[in-house]
Design a protein around this motif. Sequence first.
Motif, PDB file in Angstrom:
ATOM      1  N   PHE A 161       2.486   3.101 -10.554  1.00 31.48           N
ATOM      2  CA  PHE A 161       1.026   2.949 -10.580  1.00 31.48           C
ATOM      3  C   PHE A 161       0.467   2.243  -9.343  1.00 31.48           C
ATOM      4  N   ARG A 162       1.344   1.739  -8.470  1.00 30.00           N
ATOM      5  CA  ARG A 162       0.853   1.158  -7.216  1.00 30.00           C
ATOM      6  C   ARG A 162       0.105   2.194  -6.380  1.00 30.00           C
ATOM      7  N   ILE A 163       0.373   3.463  -6.650  1.00 30.01           N
ATOM      8  CA  ILE A 163      -0.293   4.520  -5.879  1.00 30.01           C
ATOM      9  C   ILE A 163      -1.824   4.464  -6.052  1.00 30.01           C
ATOM     10  N   CYS A 164      -2.274   3.892  -7.172  1.00 33.11           N
ATOM     11  CA  CYS A 164      -3.728   3.798  -7.426  1.00 33.11           C
ATOM     12  C   CYS A 164      -4.437   3.028  -6.314  1.00 33.11           C
ATOM     13  N   VAL A 165      -3.806   1.963  -5.807  1.00 32.65           N
ATOM     14  CA  VAL A 165      -4.446   1.211  -4.711  1.00 32.65           C
ATOM     15  C   VAL A 165      -3.993   1.717  -3.349  1.00 32.65           C
ATOM     16  N   GLU A 166      -2.840   2.333  -3.304  1.00 33.74           N
ATOM     17  CA  GLU A 166      -2.377   2.885  -2.016  1.00 33.74           C
ATOM     18  C   GLU A 166      -3.381   3.920  -1.494  1.00 33.74           C
ATOM     19  N   ILE A 167      -3.943   4.717  -2.399  1.00 34.08           N
ATOM     20  CA  ILE A 167      -4.863   5.788  -1.956  1.00 34.08           C
ATOM     21  C   ILE A 167      -6.109   5.211  -1.257  1.00 34.08           C
ATOM     22  N   PRO A 168      -6.899   4.328  -1.940  1.00 28.53           N
ATOM     23  CA  PRO A 168      -8.093   3.843  -1.231  1.00 28.53           C
ATOM     24  C   PRO A 168      -7.778   2.978  -0.006  1.00 28.53           C
ATOM     25  N   ILE A 169      -6.714   2.168  -0.076  1.00 26.80           N
ATOM     26  CA  ILE A 169      -6.422   1.296   1.072  1.00 26.80           C
ATOM     27  C   ILE A 169      -6.012   2.136   2.290  1.00 26.80           C
ATOM     28  N   LYS A 170      -5.123   3.106   2.081  1.00 24.60           N
ATOM     29  CA  LYS A 170      -4.711   3.938   3.221  1.00 24.60           C
ATOM     30  C   LYS A 170      -5.876   4.786   3.741  1.00 24.60           C
ATOM     31  N   ALA A 171      -6.736   5.245   2.818  1.00 27.89           N
ATOM     32  CA  ALA A 171      -7.899   6.029   3.256  1.00 27.89           C
ATOM     33  C   ALA A 171      -8.761   5.184   4.193  1.00 27.89           C
ATOM     34  N   LYS A 172      -8.947   3.927   3.833  1.00 24.59           N
ATOM     35  CA  LYS A 172      -9.748   3.032   4.686  1.00 24.59           C
ATOM     36  C   LYS A 172      -9.034   2.761   6.014  1.00 24.59           C
ATOM     37  N   VAL A 215      -1.346  -7.116  -1.577  1.00 22.79           N
ATOM     38  CA  VAL A 215      -0.936  -8.212  -0.681  1.00 22.79           C
ATOM     39  C   VAL A 215      -0.078  -7.663   0.466  1.00 22.79           C
ATOM     40  N   LYS A 216       0.792  -6.717   0.143  1.00 20.19           N
ATOM     41  CA  LYS A 216       1.656  -6.119   1.174  1.00 20.19           C
ATOM     42  C   LYS A 216       0.820  -5.514   2.308  1.00 20.19           C
ATOM     43  N   TYR A 217      -0.205  -4.738   1.944  1.00 22.99           N
ATOM     44  CA  TYR A 217      -1.051  -4.137   2.979  1.00 22.99           C
ATOM     45  C   TYR A 217      -1.857  -5.184   3.723  1.00 22.99           C
ATOM     46  N   PHE A 218      -2.301  -6.216   2.994  1.00 20.98           N
ATOM     47  CA  PHE A 218      -3.095  -7.273   3.616  1.00 20.98           C
ATOM     48  C   PHE A 218      -2.262  -7.961   4.698  1.00 20.98           C
ATOM     49  N   LEU A 219      -1.016  -8.309   4.372  1.00 25.01           N
ATOM     50  CA  LEU A 219      -0.151  -8.991   5.336  1.00 25.01           C
ATOM     51  C   LEU A 219       0.158  -8.071   6.527  1.00 25.01           C
ATOM     52  N   ARG A 220       0.300  -6.799   6.256  1.00 27.98           N
ATOM     53  CA  ARG A 220       0.597  -5.831   7.321  1.00 27.98           C
ATOM     54  C   ARG A 220      -0.589  -5.734   8.302  1.00 27.98           C
ATOM     55  N   VAL A 221      -1.802  -5.700   7.710  1.00 23.01           N
ATOM     56  CA  VAL A 221      -3.000  -5.563   8.552  1.00 23.01           C
ATOM     57  C   VAL A 221      -3.228  -6.826   9.379  1.00 23.01           C
ATOM     58  N   LYS A 222      -2.907  -7.988   8.780  1.00 19.82           N
ATOM     59  CA  LYS A 222      -3.144  -9.277   9.454  1.00 19.82           C
ATOM     60  C   LYS A 222      -2.217  -9.489  10.646  1.00 19.82           C
TER      61      LYS A 222
END
Length: 224
Positions: free
Chosen positions: A168-179, A216-223
């Motif tokens: 179910f992590r894919i639910c947030v992967e979609i909007p975050i990667k789209a952005k 959090v994983k994407y946040f740390l990656r972007v930072k």
Amino acid sequence: MLDLTLIIPAKKEVESLPIFLKEIENYNCKKIIVLQKEDFETKIAIEKIENIKVIEQVKNGYGNALIEGINSVETKYCCIINADGSMNPKYLDEMRKLCENKDLIFGSRYQKPGGGSDDDDLITVVGNYFFTLIGNLFFSLKISDILYTYILGKTLSFKNLKLENSDFRICVEIPIKAKLQNMDYSCLPSHERERIGGKKKVNPIKDGLLILSEIVKYFLRVKK
Ligand SMILES: Nc1nc2c(ncn2[C@@H]2O[C@H](COP(=O)(O)OP(=O)(O)OP(=O)(O)O)[C@@H](O)[C@H]2O)c(=O)[nH]1
Ligand SMILES: [Mg+2]
């Protein structure tokens, strides 16, 4: 809507899926049901239904069901819509029209006027609000419902996301990667119905923590 394919993930949805497929039988689009190989009950329950394609997922999990579904779409547009009947298909036409100038359209239960839910309980309201808030704070997503995953989009845009999450992590992967890929997307208010029958597959604690770890994983990656 001949250029649209519905991707319908189904796990043990004997009570809901046949009724939902009946509801959409006159929708002039392609329908792909993605289910588990061993889910014989669901397979039998829909075996007489015409004009659907059933695919057995190779790898387990909700995320893999979506990824494998997206990979088998051949039309220009596709839409993720659950097998439990909670996502009202009456919005498909408008989502499809709105998507002509966009990559993705997110159905939103919390956008007014028109959004709402008959399926939320206290935990899911708080969870949805919290995850949407941090998604907007961390990534400026500007969406009003991060977890609904009633998403219609250009098939190519979905494929370009190169989705990876098996669950179910894919639910947030979609909007975050789209952005992060600067895609063009917007939300459309959508009223969620109660599931028709059967049991929910999401575990609010376990899946909630997985989803949080993904944000959090994407946040740390972007930072970095
Ligand atoms: N193919 C496949 N479908 C899945 C899997 N896990 C969940 N689903 C389907 O994904 C959709 C979403 O799951 P739900 O149980 O409805 O989750 P939910 O909407 O949070 O829970 P409710 O609010 O009770 O409906 C449903 O259509 C499920 O049948 C899976 O591992 N494989
Ligand atoms: Mg549901």
